[in-house]
Write an enzyme that holds these catalytic residues in place. Structure first.
Site, PDB file in Angstrom:
ATOM      1  CG  ASN A  42      65.983  70.546  43.464  1.00  0.00           C
ATOM      2  OD1 ASN A  42      67.102  70.208  43.102  1.00  0.00           O
ATOM      3  ND2 ASN A  42      64.991  70.671  42.622  1.00  0.00           N
ATOM      4  CB  ILE A  43      65.552  66.411  48.503  1.00  0.00           C
ATOM      5  CG1 ILE A  43      67.072  66.667  48.647  1.00  0.00           C
ATOM      6  CG2 ILE A  43      65.228  64.926  48.721  1.00  0.00           C
ATOM      7  CD1 ILE A  43      67.597  66.529  50.063  1.00  0.00           C
ATOM      8  CD  GLU A  44      61.347  67.867  42.216  1.00  0.00           C
ATOM      9  OE1 GLU A  44      60.930  66.940  41.509  1.00  0.00           O
ATOM     10  OE2 GLU A  44      61.437  69.053  41.810  1.00  0.00           O
ATOM     11  CB  CYS A  53      64.281  74.768  48.262  1.00  0.00           C
ATOM     12  SG  CYS A  53      62.678  75.197  47.581  1.00  0.00           S
ATOM     13  CD  GLU A  55      67.243  78.035  47.194  1.00  0.00           C
ATOM     14  OE1 GLU A  55      66.921  76.822  47.137  1.00  0.00           O
ATOM     15  OE2 GLU A  55      66.733  78.903  46.484  1.00  0.00           O
ATOM     16  CB  CYS A  86      60.948  79.593  46.611  1.00  0.00           C
ATOM     17  SG  CYS A  86      61.172  78.733  48.181  1.00  0.00           S
ATOM     18  CB  CYS A  89      64.562  79.478  50.080  1.00  0.00           C
ATOM     19  SG  CYS A  89      64.362  77.699  49.884  1.00  0.00           S
TER      20      CYS A  89
END
Ligand code: THU
Length: 132
Positions: A42-44, A53, A55, A86, A89
Site C-alpha cells: 500500500n502507498i498512502e 492499496c 493489491e 477492500c 480491490c
C-alpha cells in the site's frame, strides 16, 4: 495448490509499504498466468484519497508489464489475523482474474486461507454486463 511461496512474496512486498498515516501495512503478490510473480504494497498519501492499496499496486504492475491474467493473488496485512481485500480491490481483481482464480489471505508465513472471487464478490459487475 501450495501457496506458501506466494504468501511469503506478499510479506516481502509488505516490507515496502508506505503507510505513515494509518500505520496499517499491507502486502500483496500476484501470480500471473505465465508464472511470473508481482509484489505490491500500500502507498498512502497526505491527500488520503490518493492512497493505493497493495493489491492494486501488484495488479497494476502485472498489467503494465503485459500480463493480463491473474491466476492467484496473496494478501497479507496484520500478522495475527486475515486481511480481506477492500471493495475497490475486489472489483479490480474481478477485471483481471482468470477463471478459477484464487485469492489467498495470509496470516503468517505458512497460515493462509483460500477464497474464490465469487465468494468475495458475488454477482460482480464485469465487462460481460456492458454487452447486455
Ligand atoms: N489497504 C490495502 O492496502 N488493501 C486493502 O484491501 C485494505 C486496505 C490499505 C489502504 C491503507 O493504506 C490502509 O490499508 C488502511 O486502510
Amino acid at each position: 495448490m501450495d501457496y506458501k511461496n506466494l504468501v511469503s512474496k506478499a510479506f516481502e512486498g509488505r516490507k515496502n509499504a508506505y503507510a505513515p498515516y494509518s500505520n496499517f501495512k499491507v502486502g500483496a503478490a500476484v501470480l500471473a498466468e505465465d508464472g511470473k510473480v508481482y509484489t505490491g504494497c500500500n502507498i498512502e498519501n497526505a491527500s488520503y484519497g490518493a492512497t493505493n492499496c497493495a493489491e492494486r499496486t501488484a495488479i497494476f504492475k502485472a498489467i503494465s508489464e503485459g500480463n493480463r491474467a491473474i491466476k492467484a493473488i496473496a494478501i497479507v496485512g496484520v500478522e495475527n489475523d486475515y486481511t480481506y481485500p477492500c471493495g475497490v480491490c475486489r472489483q479490480v481483481i474481478a477485471e483481471f482474474a482468470s477463471k478459477d482464480a484464487e485469492i489467498i489471505l495470509g496470516k503468517g508465513e505458512s497460515e493462509y486461507i483460500v477464497k474464490t472471487l465469487d465468494e468475495l464478490l458475488p454477482g460482480a459487475f464485469t465487462k460481460e454486463d456492458l454487452n447486455k
